[in-house]
Design an enzyme around this catalytic site. Structure first.
Site, mmCIF file in Angstrom:
data_model
loop_
_atom_site.group_PDB
_atom_site.id
_atom_site.type_symbol
_atom_site.label_atom_id
_atom_site.label_comp_id
_atom_site.label_asym_id
_atom_site.label_seq_id
_atom_site.Cartn_x
_atom_site.Cartn_y
_atom_site.Cartn_z
ATOM 1 N N HIS A 147 36.588 66.482 59.557
ATOM 2 C CA HIS A 147 37.203 65.657 60.536
ATOM 3 C C HIS A 147 38.308 64.860 59.630
ATOM 4 C CE1 HIS A 147 34.691 65.757 63.832
ATOM 5 N NE2 HIS A 147 33.522 65.164 63.035
ATOM 6 N N ASP A 184 30.486 73.255 64.249
ATOM 7 C CA ASP A 184 29.901 72.081 64.445
ATOM 8 C C ASP A 184 30.215 71.574 65.772
ATOM 9 O OD1 ASP A 184 29.736 69.448 62.464
ATOM 10 O OD2 ASP A 184 30.213 68.993 64.113
ATOM 11 N N HIS A 186 31.151 68.522 67.068
ATOM 12 C CA HIS A 186 32.305 67.752 67.121
ATOM 13 C C HIS A 186 33.418 68.532 66.985
ATOM 14 C CE1 HIS A 186 28.849 65.229 66.034
ATOM 15 N NE2 HIS A 186 29.085 64.826 67.031
ATOM 16 N N ASP A 272 24.651 70.396 64.361
ATOM 17 C CA ASP A 272 24.476 69.343 65.480
ATOM 18 C C ASP A 272 24.542 69.744 66.892
ATOM 19 O OD1 ASP A 272 26.976 69.778 64.783
ATOM 20 O OD2 ASP A 272 27.476 67.743 64.156
#
Length: 382
Positions: A147, A184, A186, A272
């Site tokens: 991120h 991931d 996200h 996740d």
């Protein structure tokens, strides 16, 4: 290279677990005025520690080749980040109690040095791969990085480990084409921003739409300038199981990689999207991450001289992350630990695990981007 001869490296350091994200109510800082109670931060050491513990308890760690991490230099961090951001992280880290350096980016005392060790561990693994000491590797590093944007950290991430490693690989080894796959749950916004106008870096992110960051990771974000067409987002709807993910990898990820013919593949590995994760709404098990690894490993064997580095990102289920991580390491190495994941059967029996019509429609939209990429690669005689 024959799978039986495959050497898989593994990066880990105890200090990765000493990065202190403090007491929080999930990701919200504990604050009596907001009635948020002191508890466990989502990005805590336990999932990574339990992953490593399972490798040790099963003796599988002995089948992997240890790669000693080092601290990345400031110059290496500056390959992807601004001097202003690096200085801010160091300043907060050097303070007595640490603090928040950017939204959702906790920097504890000493976190700067640990973040350098995290990035440096990835670089050390890459160097070992390029030297032929190992063919592939898993870097169990922390803090995570995907991120983090060039000008600032973001969402638990301080420095973008995978982006820095890619830029280091290009600078030191002169690699022309590098692919980064981010599974991931996200969106890999930081990595996307780092390479958005770069036609020599293919970035593919498979994630839950509108999760985090809520305003990024959409199909229309397909690269800009010279990099148009080389940024592929696969924003899946909540509730996807193995059917949707298998389709996404088989119909989009793998064909895109095959068209691009990368000389090196890097993976941002977050677990996740697993069923028990508290920060997402997907239904994957360790069997799925094993399959993703198998597919990407095949591409690496065909086009990248087996050069494949998987870098740990998110994953917040203490129960599932260890088994997901072990499955990936088994597939990377071609070796069996003898450990069976006790959660797989129950997760596979969940309703609507198969590909659903609305999921299929979304993946079909993404397939259009693969056609565009194939045309670009053909024009470049790749």
């Amino acid at each position: 290279m024959d799978e039986a001869e495959m050497k898989t490296g593994f990066v880990f350091h105890e200090l990765y677990l000493w990065h202190n994200t403090g007491n929080a109510d999930g990701f919200i800082p504990a604050n009596p005025k907001l009635f948020t109670q002191a508890g466990r931060h989502f990005e805590r050491p336990s999932t990574k520690r339990r992953f490593y513990n399972l490798l040790c308890a099963s003796n599988f760690i002995d089948k992997l080749t240890p790669v000693k991490p080092r601290h990345a230099t400031k110059e290496e961090i500056l390959l992807n980040h601004s001097a202003k951001w690096v200085e801010k992280v160091q300043q907060v880290s050097d303070s007595e109690c640490g603090g928040t350096a950017a939204p959702l980016v906790v920097v504890g005392p000493g976190s700067y040095e640990i973040a350098l060790l995290s990035t440096g561990g990835c670089i050390a693994a890459l160097d070992a791969i390029m030297a032929g000491e190992i063919q592939n590797a898993y870097a169990l590093v922390r803090p995570p990085g995907h991120h983090a944007e060039p000008e600032s950290g973001f969402g638990f991430c301080i420095f973008n480990n995978v982006a820095i490693t890619a830029k280091y690989a290009r600078q030191k080894y002169g690699l022309e084409r590098i692919a980064i796959v981010d599974w991931d749950v996200h969106s890999g916004n930081g990595t996307q921003k780092s390479f958005y106008e770069d036609p020599n870096t293919l970035f593919i992110s498979v994630h839950q739409i509108g999760n985090y960051p809520v305003d990024q990771g959409y199909i229309q974000e397909n690269g800009g300038g010279a990099g148009e067409g080389y940024n592929i987002n696969i924003p899946l709807p909540p509730g996807c199981g193995h059917g949707a993910y298998d389709a996404a990898f088989e119909r989009v990820v793998v064909p895109a990689l095959e068209a691009f013919k990368p000389e090196l593949i890097l993976v941002s590995s977050g677990f996740d999207a697993c069923f028990m994760d508290p920060q997402a709404s997907m239904m994957l098990s360790s069997t799925d991450f094993r399959y993703f690894t198998k597919l990407i490993k095949r591409v690496a064997h065909r086009y990248s001289k087996d050069r494949l580095l998987i870098i740990h990102e998110g994953g917040y289920s203490d129960e599932q992350v260890p088994f997901c991580g072990l499955a990936v390491c088994e597939e990377l190495s071609g070796l069996d630990s003898g450990v069976s994941d006790p959660f797989v059967m129950d997760i596979r029996m969940m309703g609507e695990q198969d590909l659903q019509p609305h999921q299929d429609a979304r993946i079909s939209e993404c397939e259009v981007l693969v056609g565009k990429l194939k045309a670009l690669c053909k024009a470049r005689d790749i």
